[in-house]
Design an enzyme around this catalytic site. Structure first.
Site, PDB file in Angstrom:
ATOM      1  N   ARG A 105       0.849  -1.198   0.000  1.00 13.41           N
ATOM      2  CA  ARG A 105       0.000   0.000   0.000  1.00 13.41           C
ATOM      3  C   ARG A 105       0.886   1.250   0.000  1.00 13.41           C
ATOM      4  O   ARG A 105       2.093   1.164   0.149  1.00 13.41           O
ATOM      5  CB  ARG A 105      -0.944  -0.006   1.200  1.00 13.41           C
ATOM      6  CG  ARG A 105      -0.222  -0.038   2.538  1.00 13.41           C
ATOM      7  CD  ARG A 105      -1.216  -0.031   3.701  1.00 13.41           C
ATOM      8  NE  ARG A 105      -0.523  -0.235   4.971  1.00 13.41           N
ATOM      9  CZ  ARG A 105      -1.123  -0.336   6.136  1.00 13.41           C
ATOM     10  NH1 ARG A 105      -2.435  -0.256   6.213  1.00 13.41           N
ATOM     11  NH2 ARG A 105      -0.438  -0.515   7.245  1.00 13.41           N
ATOM     12  N   CYS A 109       3.143   8.481  -5.619  1.00 13.12           N
ATOM     13  CA  CYS A 109       3.933   9.701  -5.418  1.00 13.12           C
ATOM     14  C   CYS A 109       2.967  10.882  -5.380  1.00 13.12           C
ATOM     15  O   CYS A 109       2.134  11.033  -6.279  1.00 13.12           O
ATOM     16  CB  CYS A 109       4.916   9.840  -6.580  1.00 13.12           C
ATOM     17  SG  CYS A 109       5.800  11.397  -6.583  1.00 13.12           S
ATOM     18  N   ASN A 143      -5.133   7.248   4.103  1.00 15.35           N
ATOM     19  CA  ASN A 143      -4.824   6.520   5.336  1.00 15.35           C
ATOM     20  C   ASN A 143      -3.361   6.739   5.690  1.00 15.35           C
ATOM     21  O   ASN A 143      -2.474   6.420   4.884  1.00 15.35           O
ATOM     22  CB  ASN A 143      -5.067   5.014   5.160  1.00 15.35           C
ATOM     23  CG  ASN A 143      -5.005   4.259   6.477  1.00 15.35           C
ATOM     24  OD1 ASN A 143      -5.953   4.280   7.262  1.00 15.35           O
ATOM     25  ND2 ASN A 143      -3.883   3.628   6.756  1.00 15.35           N
ATOM     26  N   GLU A 144      -3.126   7.310   6.854  1.00 19.48           N
ATOM     27  CA  GLU A 144      -1.779   7.462   7.415  1.00 19.48           C
ATOM     28  C   GLU A 144      -0.754   7.982   6.412  1.00 19.48           C
ATOM     29  O   GLU A 144       0.179   7.266   6.024  1.00 19.48           O
ATOM     30  CB  GLU A 144      -1.287   6.130   7.992  1.00 19.48           C
ATOM     31  CG  GLU A 144      -2.009   5.728   9.249  1.00 19.48           C
ATOM     32  CD  GLU A 144      -1.424   4.463   9.876  1.00 19.48           C
ATOM     33  OE1 GLU A 144      -0.655   3.745   9.222  1.00 19.48           O
ATOM     34  OE2 GLU A 144      -1.756   4.202  11.033  1.00 19.48           O
ATOM     35  N   GLU A 321      -7.444   4.449  15.348  1.00 26.83           N
ATOM     36  CA  GLU A 321      -7.080   3.033  15.480  1.00 26.83           C
ATOM     37  C   GLU A 321      -6.372   2.859  16.816  1.00 26.83           C
ATOM     38  O   GLU A 321      -5.343   3.481  17.058  1.00 26.83           O
ATOM     39  CB  GLU A 321      -6.121   2.605  14.359  1.00 26.83           C
ATOM     40  CG  GLU A 321      -6.698   2.762  12.964  1.00 26.83           C
ATOM     41  CD  GLU A 321      -5.710   2.355  11.864  1.00 26.83           C
ATOM     42  OE1 GLU A 321      -4.677   1.728  12.181  1.00 26.83           O
ATOM     43  OE2 GLU A 321      -5.970   2.693  10.703  1.00 26.83           O
ATOM     44  N   TRP A 329       3.804  -5.937  13.341  1.00 26.08           N
ATOM     45  CA  TRP A 329       4.808  -5.226  12.546  1.00 26.08           C
ATOM     46  C   TRP A 329       6.043  -4.739  13.301  1.00 26.08           C
ATOM     47  O   TRP A 329       6.983  -4.260  12.681  1.00 26.08           O
ATOM     48  CB  TRP A 329       4.164  -4.043  11.820  1.00 26.08           C
ATOM     49  CG  TRP A 329       3.254  -3.185  12.664  1.00 26.08           C
ATOM     50  CD1 TRP A 329       1.900  -3.264  12.725  1.00 26.08           C
ATOM     51  CD2 TRP A 329       3.620  -2.124  13.564  1.00 26.08           C
ATOM     52  NE1 TRP A 329       1.395  -2.324  13.596  1.00 26.08           N
ATOM     53  CE2 TRP A 329       2.425  -1.605  14.120  1.00 26.08           C
ATOM     54  CE3 TRP A 329       4.836  -1.545  13.947  1.00 26.08           C
ATOM     55  CZ2 TRP A 329       2.411  -0.561  15.043  1.00 26.08           C
ATOM     56  CZ3 TRP A 329       4.824  -0.501  14.865  1.00 26.08           C
ATOM     57  CH2 TRP A 329       3.621  -0.026  15.395  1.00 26.08           C
ATOM     58  N   GLN A 370      -2.390 -11.182   9.255  1.00 21.80           N
ATOM     59  CA  GLN A 370      -2.971 -12.368   9.911  1.00 21.80           C
ATOM     60  C   GLN A 370      -2.582 -12.465  11.372  1.00 21.80           C
ATOM     61  O   GLN A 370      -3.298 -13.031  12.183  1.00 21.80           O
ATOM     62  CB  GLN A 370      -2.501 -13.638   9.198  1.00 21.80           C
ATOM     63  CG  GLN A 370      -3.013 -13.754   7.792  1.00 21.80           C
ATOM     64  CD  GLN A 370      -2.397 -14.927   7.058  1.00 21.80           C
ATOM     65  OE1 GLN A 370      -2.151 -15.976   7.629  1.00 21.80           O
ATOM     66  NE2 GLN A 370      -2.149 -14.733   5.779  1.00 21.80           N
ATOM     67  N   MET A 371      -1.398 -11.906  11.700  1.00 21.39           N
ATOM     68  CA  MET A 371      -0.920 -12.043  13.080  1.00 21.39           C
ATOM     69  C   MET A 371      -1.174 -10.783  13.900  1.00 21.39           C
ATOM     70  O   MET A 371      -0.472 -10.503  14.865  1.00 21.39           O
ATOM     71  CB  MET A 371       0.550 -12.436  13.083  1.00 21.39           C
ATOM     72  CG  MET A 371       0.741 -13.770  12.379  1.00 21.39           C
ATOM     73  SD  MET A 371       2.355 -14.462  12.533  1.00 21.39           S
ATOM     74  CE  MET A 371       2.331 -15.023  14.229  1.00 21.39           C
TER      75      MET A 371
HETATM   76  C1  GAL Z   1      -1.984   1.079  10.768  1.00 15.83           C
HETATM   77  C2  GAL Z   1      -2.856   1.064   9.519  1.00 15.83           C
HETATM   78  C3  GAL Z   1      -3.849  -0.067   9.538  1.00 15.83           C
HETATM   79  C4  GAL Z   1      -3.190  -1.341   9.973  1.00 15.83           C
HETATM   80  C5  GAL Z   1      -2.559  -1.142  11.321  1.00 15.83           C
HETATM   81  C6  GAL Z   1      -1.897  -2.377  11.869  1.00 15.83           C
HETATM   82  O1  GAL Z   1      -0.769   1.689  10.509  1.00 15.83           O
HETATM   83  O2  GAL Z   1      -3.539   2.280   9.349  1.00 15.83           O
HETATM   84  O3  GAL Z   1      -4.396  -0.221   8.254  1.00 15.83           O
HETATM   85  O4  GAL Z   1      -2.250  -1.720   9.031  1.00 15.83           O
HETATM   86  O5  GAL Z   1      -1.577  -0.152  11.218  1.00 15.83           O
HETATM   87  O6  GAL Z   1      -1.342  -2.142  13.116  1.00 15.83           O
END
Ligand code: GAL
Length: 640
Positions: A105, A109, A143-144, A321, A329, A370-371
């Protein structure tokens, strides 16, 4: 303002049979908001000009009829494959000149005109279709911005637009660019870097050694302006078709664009709070600190962003969120200590959040995340966050509306200073963000409620003390406000060290109103070197030597000035350790008559108009001042 909860939902990920049940369960839990749609472009427009809105119509209808209010995201963070095939050069290019690929994603640019047209097209179509939908109660753009290092692009499109941006910035007579003005501002006589035409100017990557810092700073400003322009494109379209408030969801410690500039075009600032991911990924901290807080997150990092985005949103802000459980991540992804999801939610409310939305409703059984936990497991069984949200919901029932009063102290955070420190740090590991955050941490450890201010703030008189550490170039309007204010202003290190074109100001730094001081030289220090201060604390990493008649109010054990004052202006001549900043903040508060508390590690407090909140960020109970706070505990007290 009534506080509300919500979640992030992806109807396109689930079979339609469960939409009704999901909506009902969200409503039964007491959620108000459901954010949808922000990555759904390939399902909305599977091929160019061929639309399928039937599923989104139905999803919005089902959610809305269940009593939920929809936040509809524009899907521009995930242009589908056919958009990229149509505009292969819309892909952002990294500093090594490598195009970033399709397959995740944010692969666009900001400078690509063709992609801006695609953006305008899809946003217009969505705005027309859903702008007056009674269930769509707010919008989110994209988004972000900036996540995954996506602000700076070294594409041909960026280079061409950068030249235009420079022509406008260095406009001469007849409104065309004045290349001599640019050469003079950048100091291009150095190393024969002079240009005779704007079309000769390239982007500042892949140079043999470091590029000219003035060139880089202008590129950083340009890149930030491109985000503002891109976001404004979406906002201007949305406003033609809807009266609903428009938000963007920012991230933690993303500083590559000026959030205040983007925020001015929006109604609400929101941000995505992942405390455990951030502790592993974005907080500068010792191993001991990480080990102690690994299930709770840093006790100040979230609060810092709450206060920052309250400023960006001009008082209106949300969590779009909220981390619900382990993420996928960060280098390590532990589960939150039981109670922390509740604590994070209440801490956001205590800092003035209007809404907290949990990411995401149900854990995804496919693809990249998934995790990553959700409120429900993939088999729809409620996970830990579900129960903690239910607890917050029950507690909200008898909670007074939360309004944030003015903070005890103010702290200026400036994106341009972040870029300037990054461009010319003088040694490894120096970070403007860390300096500001260290001061913020000291303030929080002293029980203070902090207002973060943008560098264009004029209203300094509202505070007894304003901290403005590391403000490398002080914009003229702020300089005037600082010169005129009754508030005490704390500067340094490196404040007023450069002019707007990244040159040492006439004479020598610091260029600060009402301070007669000169930094005669600076030095940077290895991590193992500490310069102890008389009375406790130390200078580290970066130090300035001052020539001044101003009075030293903090000195090294060898008697050199570490902080000086002249009237209501003070200057700290280096980076301090935690104990050093704490002393400075405590001393300034004492002098200004601002009450501080000597909080034990991990205990934090925040006041609203009506309540005082206490938060225990430790994995064990804290007993302090006759009060016992359980691990991950939240105590709400009516304010006397
Ligand atoms: C954010 C993002 C979400 C999701 C989430 C996972 O950065 O806006 O779509 O990826 O992280 O923690």
């Amino acid at each position: 303002m009534k506080r509300t909860l919500g979640t992030c939902y992806y109807p396109e990920h689930w079979s339609r049979d469960i939409w009704e049940r999901d909506a009902q369960q969200m409503a039964d839990l007491g959620l108000t908001w459901v954010r949808i749609g922000e990555f759904a472009w390939s399902r909305l427009e599977p091929s160019p000009g061929q639309f399928d809105f039937e599923w989104l119509d139905q999803a919005i209808d089902i959610l809305g009829r269940a009593g939920l209010r929809v936040v509809l995201g524009t899907p521009t963070a995930t242009p589908p494959r056919w958009v990229v095939d149509k505009h292969p050069d819309m892909i952002a290019v990294d500093a090594q000149g490598r195009p970033r690929k399709f397959g995740s994603r944010r692969h666009y640019c900001f400078s690509h005109a063709g992609y801006r047209d695609e953006t305008a097209r899809i946003v217009t179509i969505l705005a027309k279709r859903y702008g007056k939908n009674p269930y769509v109660a707010a919008w989110q753009t994209d988004n972000e911005y900036g996540c995954h290092d996506t602000i700076l692009s070294y594409s041909d499109a960026a280079r061409n637009e950068f030249r235009g941006w420079l022509r406008a910035r260095y406009a001469g007579a007849g409104n065309d660019g004045d290349i001599d003005a640019l050469n003079a501002a950048w100091g291009n006589v150095f190393w024969s870097m002079e240009y005779s035409d704007f079309d000769q100017i390239d982007l500042p990557n892949l140079t043999v050694t470091e590029p000219n810092p003035a060139h880089v700073l202008d590129f950083r400003r340009f890149s930030s302006d491109q985000v503002v322009r891109y976001n404004r494109l979406q906002v201007d379209i949305l406003r033609q078709y809807t009266d609903a408030p428009i938000a963007h969801n920012y991230m933690g410690r993303i500083t590559d664009f000026d959030h205040y500039d983007v925020g001015r075009d929006l109604d609400i600032a929101s941000w995505d709070s992942y405390p455990l991911g951030f502790l592993e990924d974005r907080v500068t901290a010792s191993e001991d600190h990480r080990a102690l807080f690994y299930r709770q997150g840093d006790p100040d990092f979230q609060a810092f962003h709450h206060d920052l985005y309250r400023a960006v949103g001009r008082e209106r802000w949300w969590i779009m969120e909220q981390q619900p459980g382990p993420v996928n991540w960060a280098p390590y992804n532990p589960a939150p200590l039981p109670g922390m999801v509740r604590l994070w939610t209440w801490e956001a409310f205590a800092h003035g959040a209007e809404a907290v939305c949990y990411f995401r409703w149900r854990q995804a059984p496919m693809a990249q995340e998934q995790m990553h936990a959700g409120m429900l497991r993939p088999d729809s069984v409620p996970a830990a966050a579900y129960h903690e949200a239910a607890q917050v919901m029950a507690e909200l029932a008898d909670a007074p509306a939360v309004t944030c009063p003015k903070g005890d102290v103010a702290l200026i955070f400036d994106y341009q200073s972040q870029w300037a420190w990054e461009i010319q740090p003088h040694c490894q590991g120096l970070s403007y963000f860390d300096i500001v955050f260290d001061v913020y941490r000291a303030m929080r450890s002293l029980g203070l409620s902090v207002d973060i201010l943008a560098p264009d703030t004029q209203d300094l008189d509202a505070y007894g003390v304003v901290f403005a550490p590391g403000l490398m170039h002080i914009p003229a309007a702020l300089e005037q406000a600082m010169a005129a204010t009754q508030a005490r202003v704390i500067h340094g290190p490196r404040s007023g060290a450069r002019d707007a074109s990244f040159n040492i100001p006439d004479g020598l730094p610091p260029k600060i109103a009402n301070l007669d001081a000169t930094v005669s030289y600076v030095e940077s220090l290895r991590p193992s070197v500490q310069i102890p201060l008389a009375g406790g604390g130390a200078m580290r990493s970066y130090r300035e030597h001052l020539e001044t008649q101003a009075e030293a109010i903090l000195t090294t054990t060898e008697g050199a000035a570490a902080m000086v004052e002249q009237g209501s202006v003070a200057y700290v001549c280096g980076i301090l350790d935690d104990a050093g900043w704490r002393r400075v903040v405590e001393n300034e508060c004492d002098r200004a008559g601002i009450v501080t508390l000597d909080l034990p590690m991990g205990l934090r407090t925040r006041v609203t108009e009506t309540e005082r909140f206490w938060f225990n960020h430790l994995p064990h109970q804290i007993t302090w001042n006759g009060m016992t706070v359980p691990p991950a505990g939240v105590i709400r007290q009516a304010k006397s």
